[in-house]
Design a protein around this motif. Sequence first.
Motif, PDB file in Angstrom:
ATOM      1  N   GLY A   7      51.601  17.827  28.523  1.00 47.52           N
ATOM      2  CA  GLY A   7      51.049  18.594  29.637  1.00 47.52           C
ATOM      3  C   GLY A   7      51.909  19.798  29.963  1.00 47.52           C
ATOM      4  N   TRP A   8      51.263  20.868  30.322  1.00 47.57           N
ATOM      5  CA  TRP A   8      51.942  22.063  30.808  1.00 47.57           C
ATOM      6  C   TRP A   8      51.500  22.297  32.241  1.00 47.57           C
ATOM      7  CZ3 TRP A   8      51.127  26.486  26.716  1.00 47.57           C
ATOM      8  CH2 TRP A   8      51.721  26.120  25.512  1.00 47.57           C
ATOM      9  N   HIS A   9      52.417  22.767  33.054  1.00 43.75           N
ATOM     10  CA  HIS A   9      52.086  23.098  34.434  1.00 43.75           C
ATOM     11  C   HIS A   9      52.156  24.609  34.596  1.00 43.75           C
ATOM     12  CE1 HIS A   9      52.028  18.973  35.870  1.00 43.75           C
ATOM     13  NE2 HIS A   9      52.992  18.780  35.009  1.00 43.75           N
ATOM     14  N   VAL A  10      51.040  25.186  35.009  1.00 46.98           N
ATOM     15  CA  VAL A  10      50.962  26.622  35.249  1.00 46.98           C
ATOM     16  C   VAL A  10      50.914  26.840  36.752  1.00 46.98           C
ATOM     17  CG1 VAL A  10      49.593  28.715  34.898  1.00 46.98           C
ATOM     18  CG2 VAL A  10      49.713  26.983  33.084  1.00 46.98           C
ATOM     19  N   GLU A  11      51.741  27.756  37.227  1.00 45.87           N
ATOM     20  CA  GLU A  11      51.755  28.090  38.651  1.00 45.87           C
ATOM     21  C   GLU A  11      51.284  29.521  38.830  1.00 45.87           C
ATOM     22  OE1 GLU A  11      55.599  27.397  40.388  1.00 45.87           O
ATOM     23  OE2 GLU A  11      55.842  25.514  39.286  1.00 45.87           O
ATOM     24  N   LEU A  12      50.461  29.721  39.846  1.00 44.95           N
ATOM     25  CA  LEU A  12      50.025  31.067  40.228  1.00 44.95           C
ATOM     26  C   LEU A  12      50.382  31.276  41.692  1.00 44.95           C
ATOM     27  CD1 LEU A  12      46.437  31.448  38.712  1.00 44.95           C
ATOM     28  CD2 LEU A  12      48.433  32.841  38.205  1.00 44.95           C
ATOM     29  N   GLU A  13      50.975  32.417  41.977  1.00 47.29           N
ATOM     30  CA  GLU A  13      51.341  32.755  43.350  1.00 47.29           C
ATOM     31  C   GLU A  13      50.823  34.161  43.642  1.00 47.29           C
ATOM     32  OE1 GLU A  13      55.576  33.795  44.864  1.00 47.29           O
ATOM     33  OE2 GLU A  13      55.300  31.618  45.081  1.00 47.29           O
ATOM     34  N   PHE A  14      50.278  34.349  44.840  1.00 46.35           N
ATOM     35  CA  PHE A  14      49.662  35.624  45.198  1.00 46.35           C
ATOM     36  C   PHE A  14      50.376  36.266  46.369  1.00 46.35           C
ATOM     37  CE2 PHE A  14      46.423  32.937  43.316  1.00 46.35           C
ATOM     38  CZ  PHE A  14      45.909  33.764  42.334  1.00 46.35           C
ATOM     39  N   THR A  15      50.469  37.592  46.317  1.00 47.69           N
ATOM     40  CA  THR A  15      50.959  38.409  47.425  1.00 47.69           C
ATOM     41  C   THR A  15      49.866  39.428  47.706  1.00 47.69           C
ATOM     42  OG1 THR A  15      53.213  38.163  46.603  1.00 47.69           O
ATOM     43  CG2 THR A  15      52.823  39.896  48.225  1.00 47.69           C
ATOM     44  N   GLU A  16      49.454  39.528  48.980  1.00 43.83           N
ATOM     45  CA  GLU A  16      48.306  40.376  49.307  1.00 43.83           C
ATOM     46  C   GLU A  16      48.570  41.235  50.531  1.00 43.83           C
ATOM     47  OE1 GLU A  16      44.421  37.947  48.514  1.00 43.83           O
ATOM     48  OE2 GLU A  16      45.922  36.575  49.364  1.00 43.83           O
ATOM     49  N   ASP A  18      45.961  44.543  52.671  1.00 40.05           N
ATOM     50  CA  ASP A  18      44.547  44.913  52.835  1.00 40.05           C
ATOM     51  C   ASP A  18      43.924  45.544  51.592  1.00 40.05           C
ATOM     52  OD1 ASP A  18      44.560  43.935  55.372  1.00 40.05           O
ATOM     53  OD2 ASP A  18      44.780  45.889  56.346  1.00 40.05           O
ATOM     54  N   GLN A  19      44.741  46.146  50.739  1.00 44.53           N
ATOM     55  CA  GLN A  19      44.212  46.885  49.594  1.00 44.53           C
ATOM     56  C   GLN A  19      44.599  46.309  48.224  1.00 44.53           C
ATOM     57  OE1 GLN A  19      42.134  49.616  49.855  1.00 44.53           O
ATOM     58  NE2 GLN A  19      42.123  49.187  52.038  1.00 44.53           N
ATOM     59  N   HIS A  20      45.646  45.511  48.168  1.00 41.11           N
ATOM     60  CA  HIS A  20      46.196  45.079  46.875  1.00 41.11           C
ATOM     61  C   HIS A  20      46.441  43.574  46.835  1.00 41.11           C
ATOM     62  CE1 HIS A  20      46.986  49.306  46.025  1.00 41.11           C
ATOM     63  NE2 HIS A  20      47.447  49.385  47.263  1.00 41.11           N
ATOM     64  N   THR A  21      46.253  43.014  45.660  1.00 39.44           N
ATOM     65  CA  THR A  21      46.615  41.621  45.406  1.00 39.44           C
ATOM     66  C   THR A  21      47.457  41.591  44.142  1.00 39.44           C
ATOM     67  OG1 THR A  21      44.543  40.835  46.358  1.00 39.44           O
ATOM     68  CG2 THR A  21      45.765  39.279  44.996  1.00 39.44           C
ATOM     69  N   ARG A  22      48.584  40.923  44.223  1.00 35.72           N
ATOM     70  CA  ARG A  22      49.456  40.753  43.067  1.00 35.72           C
ATOM     71  C   ARG A  22      49.559  39.264  42.771  1.00 35.72           C
ATOM     72  NH1 ARG A  22      50.960  44.878  45.982  1.00 35.72           N
ATOM     73  NH2 ARG A  22      51.453  46.865  44.996  1.00 35.72           N
ATOM     74  N   ALA A  23      49.478  38.940  41.489  1.00 34.64           N
ATOM     75  CA  ALA A  23      49.591  37.545  41.066  1.00 34.64           C
ATOM     76  C   ALA A  23      50.791  37.404  40.137  1.00 34.64           C
ATOM     77  CB  ALA A  23      48.326  37.105  40.333  1.00 34.64           C
ATOM     78  N   ALA A  24      51.533  36.322  40.325  1.00 32.97           N
ATOM     79  CA  ALA A  24      52.636  35.971  39.426  1.00 32.97           C
ATOM     80  C   ALA A  24      52.282  34.621  38.809  1.00 32.97           C
ATOM     81  CB  ALA A  24      53.948  35.886  40.204  1.00 32.97           C
ATOM     82  N   ALA A  25      52.300  34.565  37.484  1.00 33.03           N
ATOM     83  CA  ALA A  25      51.985  33.332  36.761  1.00 33.03           C
ATOM     84  C   ALA A  25      53.242  32.840  36.060  1.00 33.03           C
ATOM     85  CB  ALA A  25      50.878  33.582  35.739  1.00 33.03           C
ATOM     86  N   LEU A  26      53.396  31.535  36.019  1.00 29.22           N
ATOM     87  CA  LEU A  26      54.546  30.915  35.376  1.00 29.22           C
ATOM     88  C   LEU A  26      54.095  29.643  34.694  1.00 29.22           C
ATOM     89  CD1 LEU A  26      57.663  30.253  35.030  1.00 29.22           C
ATOM     90  CD2 LEU A  26      57.486  29.152  37.272  1.00 29.22           C
ATOM     91  N   VAL A  27      54.528  29.450  33.448  1.00 32.05           N
ATOM     92  CA  VAL A  27      54.311  28.182  32.764  1.00 32.05           C
ATOM     93  C   VAL A  27      55.677  27.687  32.306  1.00 32.05           C
ATOM     94  CG1 VAL A  27      53.824  29.222  30.496  1.00 32.05           C
ATOM     95  CG2 VAL A  27      53.013  26.930  30.989  1.00 32.05           C
ATOM     96  N   ARG A  28      55.935  26.420  32.560  1.00 29.97           N
ATOM     97  CA  ARG A  28      57.155  25.762  32.092  1.00 29.97           C
ATOM     98  C   ARG A  28      56.784  24.901  30.893  1.00 29.97           C
ATOM     99  NH1 ARG A  28      57.758  25.431  37.699  1.00 29.97           N
ATOM    100  NH2 ARG A  28      59.502  26.678  38.430  1.00 29.97           N
ATOM    101  N   LEU A  29      57.420  25.165  29.770  1.00 26.90           N
ATOM    102  CA  LEU A  29      57.120  24.451  28.541  1.00 26.90           C
ATOM    103  C   LEU A  29      58.013  23.223  28.403  1.00 26.90           C
ATOM    104  CD1 LEU A  29      56.777  27.606  26.275  1.00 26.90           C
ATOM    105  CD2 LEU A  29      54.964  26.302  27.405  1.00 26.90           C
ATOM    106  N   ILE A  57      40.679  38.244  40.377  1.00 27.99           N
ATOM    107  CA  ILE A  57      40.932  39.326  39.427  1.00 27.99           C
ATOM    108  C   ILE A  57      42.414  39.386  39.054  1.00 27.99           C
ATOM    109  CG2 ILE A  57      40.932  41.845  39.145  1.00 27.99           C
ATOM    110  CD1 ILE A  57      38.340  41.813  40.895  1.00 27.99           C
ATOM    111  N   ALA A  58      43.279  39.391  40.048  1.00 28.80           N
ATOM    112  CA  ALA A  58      44.713  39.454  39.764  1.00 28.80           C
ATOM    113  C   ALA A  58      45.173  38.207  38.994  1.00 28.80           C
ATOM    114  CB  ALA A  58      45.506  39.603  41.067  1.00 28.80           C
ATOM    115  N   GLY A  59      44.639  37.045  39.377  1.00 26.93           N
ATOM    116  CA  GLY A  59      44.989  35.806  38.682  1.00 26.93           C
ATOM    117  C   GLY A  59      44.528  35.817  37.235  1.00 26.93           C
ATOM    118  N   ALA A  60      43.312  36.281  36.986  1.00 28.04           N
ATOM    119  CA  ALA A  60      42.803  36.362  35.619  1.00 28.04           C
ATOM    120  C   ALA A  60      43.652  37.311  34.778  1.00 28.04           C
ATOM    121  CB  ALA A  60      41.342  36.810  35.629  1.00 28.04           C
ATOM    122  N   ARG A  61      44.050  38.428  35.361  1.00 25.02           N
ATOM    123  CA  ARG A  61      44.891  39.380  34.625  1.00 25.02           C
ATOM    124  C   ARG A  61      46.264  38.791  34.330  1.00 25.02           C
ATOM    125  NH1 ARG A  61      42.807  44.713  37.961  1.00 25.02           N
ATOM    126  NH2 ARG A  61      40.913  45.000  36.708  1.00 25.02           N
ATOM    127  N   ALA A  62      46.821  38.054  35.277  1.00 27.60           N
ATOM    128  CA  ALA A  62      48.119  37.414  35.042  1.00 27.60           C
ATOM    129  C   ALA A  62      48.003  36.340  33.966  1.00 27.60           C
ATOM    130  CB  ALA A  62      48.652  36.810  36.348  1.00 27.60           C
TER     131      ALA A  62
END
Length: 91
Positions: A7-16, A18-29, A57-62
Amino acid sequence: MMHTTVGWHVELEFTEDDQHTRAAALVRLPDGAEVRAHGHASRHRTDANQPRVGEEIAGARALNELAMALLSKAHEEIDQASGRTSHPIHV
């Protein structure tokens, strides 16, 4: 034939805001390595404020960037183990 479940655990974290959303993705192998990626979405000023859409959208891009980073990592490992250059197939 022996089957193993991993199993792999993927984490997504968002910072938002009014105009922008940023996503950070992390997978620990399982070998302890971590692969990170980022995605971004911008809301046009005339669009309704829908934070969930920005996250999608930001999550999909990450996650897309994360997938490409994992492919690169795998091909580097193939190259190191085989002593030759592998050729990734892009989907």
